[in-house]
Design a protein around this motif. Structure first.
Motif, short mmCIF file in Angstrom:
data_model
loop_
_atom_site.label_atom_id
_atom_site.label_comp_id
_atom_site.label_asym_id
_atom_site.label_seq_id
_atom_site.Cartn_x
_atom_site.Cartn_y
_atom_site.Cartn_z
N ARG A 1 0.79 -1.04 0.46
CA ARG A 1 0.40 0.12 -0.23
C ARG A 1 1.02 1.52 0.19
O ARG A 1 2.00 1.79 0.80
N GLN B 1 -4.60 9.72 -0.88
CA GLN B 1 -4.82 9.07 -1.78
C GLN B 1 -4.18 7.12 -0.97
O GLN B 1 -3.33 7.31 -0.75
N ASN C 1 -1.97 4.47 -3.36
CA ASN C 1 -2.08 3.58 -4.55
C ASN C 1 -1.46 2.08 -4.16
O ASN C 1 -1.50 2.02 -3.24
N ARG C 2 -0.99 1.50 -5.18
CA ARG C 2 -0.66 0.39 -4.83
C ARG C 2 1.00 0.37 -5.84
O ARG C 2 0.87 0.00 -6.80
N PRO D 1 -1.18 4.64 -14.97
CA PRO D 1 -2.61 4.48 -13.70
C PRO D 1 -2.73 2.67 -14.71
O PRO D 1 -3.28 1.57 -13.96
N SER E 1 3.78 1.49 -9.99
CA SER E 1 2.43 1.76 -9.28
C SER E 1 1.49 2.38 -10.25
O SER E 1 1.95 2.48 -11.05
N ASP E 2 0.65 1.70 -9.95
CA ASP E 2 -0.97 2.53 -10.37
C ASP E 2 -0.91 4.22 -10.10
O ASP E 2 -1.99 4.65 -10.38
N PHE E 3 -0.02 4.61 -9.95
CA PHE E 3 0.06 5.91 -9.81
C PHE E 3 0.37 6.73 -11.15
O PHE E 3 0.99 6.15 -11.95
N ASP E 4 -0.74 7.80 -10.95
CA ASP E 4 0.25 8.70 -11.70
C ASP E 4 0.70 10.30 -12.02
O ASP E 4 -0.38 10.76 -11.61
N PHE F 1 4.20 11.37 -2.55
CA PHE F 1 4.07 9.74 -3.20
C PHE F 1 5.45 8.64 -2.88
O PHE F 1 5.37 8.26 -2.31
#
Ligand code: NDP
Length: 449
Positions: free
Chosen positions: A65, A76, A78-79, A100, A132-135, A147
């Motif tokens: 996480r 927020q 993210n993974r 993403p 990560s799926d962070f954009d 982040f």
């Protein structure tokens, strides 16, 4: 797709069954197994000792996480992922992708590819990948920093110069590596430069790392052209993407006398009949972090923006897909082939679909897979590790010459291996078998571990 060798079929079925829904990973495994039939005929021990089955199972997979607070004060989540795929040849090595679309199947496809690519460089590096799926798009520097700090607060336990050495990939450039390295240094209380590559030049980075993947891809194509009695001089080239790999591919093509007519981002593509203006592209993409459409607004006399087509509609002699996986499909390959394109080289990882690759082979288009063509990035990361370990730093020219020599050797390995297995000129077979045998032999030597 062609049929796999019997013993490899069972392995592929097992991979599909044990990793449900991870379609990109299945595709990457199939693509390698498809080349290995003649190898297992010659060396049944690779199957008997379960080397191939072990290769398809990552040594370690970490999912975590990543909580952080955005500029509006909202939490927020993210993974985060790190897949440590194979360390037979050296510490796990491979980039981090922030996008993403990232999920386990993407990270595993990239990590799997990375094993063979790294083996092909001839350097002492294993294979891994993360992200990560962070954009990062549209996020402030402060948000990206928070982040990255949260991401590293978990990742730091798993990496290190002798364990696992991440680098950049899509969405992760020098800014992100800086925030990640800063947090790693703070948590560990160690200035361990060799724990991450892609660092800035004043804090442990290496010359040419930023340029390496794009330059390396072009050096590889230059080797292909030379071995066919040609050069980049006067060639019309189309490059997809306008990020790190695309930008420096365009730079080197222009240095070698070719003209890049078009490049793209996920919003569309631009065509500039005078050739893409690199300074303008860098100003828009690297400084302003803007969109490719702004390029045409800045050069209305020669450039046009197309928002609803495919960059592969533009006629060219050489095509370099440098954006993302499966971006060049059968229909695009057909248009390229019909309009006279003779060489396609993957700057990105797996940008051509299997159907496109098959069509290139049938139509006599020379095709260079990413494992070989874009290996210059990770090779230069290994050179960065070498400089960090010896507290040294080499000049731009020296490093660039080393990169060119590495790409030349990869090209020679591909050609020699394809010849050995009676598939002359087939870079897919050459790259897959040469990369596979190096790592498989090391795994046999190290026992069942
Ligand atoms: P960047 O994030 O710097 O750039 C990616 C570029 O591709 C952006 O211009 C992006 O546009 C574009 N893009 C993404 N998705 C699409 C799409 N669906 N259609 C059109 N354009 C798209 O990444 P990199 O240049 O670092 O990486 C590009 C590829 O190269 C990836 O496959 C990566 O794995 C591979 N690679 C990278 C290496 C490196 O050293 N950086 C090393 C080896 C391989 P937008 O901004 O609109 O999303």
């Amino acid at each position: 797709m062609t049929d796999l060798h019997n013993s490899l079929h069972a392995i592929y079925d097992e991979v599909s069954r044990r990793n449900p829904g991870e379609v990109e990973f299945h595709q990457a495994v199939y693509e390698v197994l498809d080349s290995l039939g003649p190898v297992v005929d010659k060396h049944p021990d690779y199957v008997d000792s379960a080397v191939i089955r072990r290769l398809c199972e990552p040594e370690r997979q970490i999912i975590f996480r990543v909580p952080w607070v955005d500029d509006a004060g909202a939490v927020q989540i993210n993974r985060g992922f790190r897949v440590e795929f194979n360390s037979a040849l050296g510490p796990f090595k491979g980039g981090l992708r922030f996008h993403p679309s990232v999920y386990l199947g993407i990270v595993k496809f990239l990590g799997f590819e990375q094993i063979f690519k790294n083996a092909l460089t001839g350097l002492p590096i294993g294979g891994g990948k993360g992200g990560s799926d962070f954009d990062p798009k549209g996020r402030s520097d402060g948000e990206v920093m928070r982040f990255c700090q949260s991401f590293m607060t978990e990742l730091y336990r798993h990496i290190g110069e002798y364990t696992d050495v991440p680098a950049g990939d899509t969405g992760v450039g020098t800014r992100e590596i800086g925030y990640l390295f800063g947090q790693y240094k703070r948590i560990t209380n160690r200035y361990e430069s060799g724990a991450l590559t892609g660092k800035g030049l004043t804090w442990g980075g290496a010359q040419v790392r930023t340029e390496a993947t794009g330059y390396g891809t072009v050096f590889f194509v230059d080797e292909i052209l030379r071995s066919n009695g040609q050069s980049f001089d006067g060639k019309r080239v189309v490059v997809s993407g306008s990020g790190n790999v695309a930008t420096y591919a365009i730079d080197k093509i222009h240095q070698l006398g070719g003209t890049v007519l078009a490049c793209s981002d996920s919003g569309g593509y631009v065509v500039d009949e005078r050739g893409i203006d690199l300074d303008l592209l860098k100003e828009i993409k690297e400084i302003r972090r803007g969109r490719i459409a702004e390029y045409a607004e800045a050069r209305p006399e020669t450039a046009r923006f197309v928002g609803d087509g495919s960059v592969w509609d533009v006629e060219c002699d050489v095509a370099l897909p440098c954006a993302t996986q499966n971006e060049l499909d059968y229909d695009a390959a057909l248009r390229l082939t019909k309009s006279g394109c003779r060489v396609v080289a993957e700057g990105a990882n797996m940008p051509c679909t299997p159907q496109a690759v098959k069509l290139f082979a049938e139509s006599g288009v020379i095709f260079a897979p990413g494992k070989a063509a874009n290996a210059g990035g990770v090779a230069t990361s290994a050179l960065e590790m070498q400089q960090n370990a010896s507290r040294d730093s080499w000049s731009f020219d020296d490093t660039e010459q080393r990169l060119a020599a590495i790409m030349r050797r990869i090209h020679e390995r591909c050609i020699a291996t394809a010849d050995e297995y009676d598939r002359p000129g087939n870079y897919v077979v050459g790259a897959n078998i040469a990369g596979f045998t190096r790592v498989a032999d090391a795994m046999l030597a190290l026992g069942v571990v």
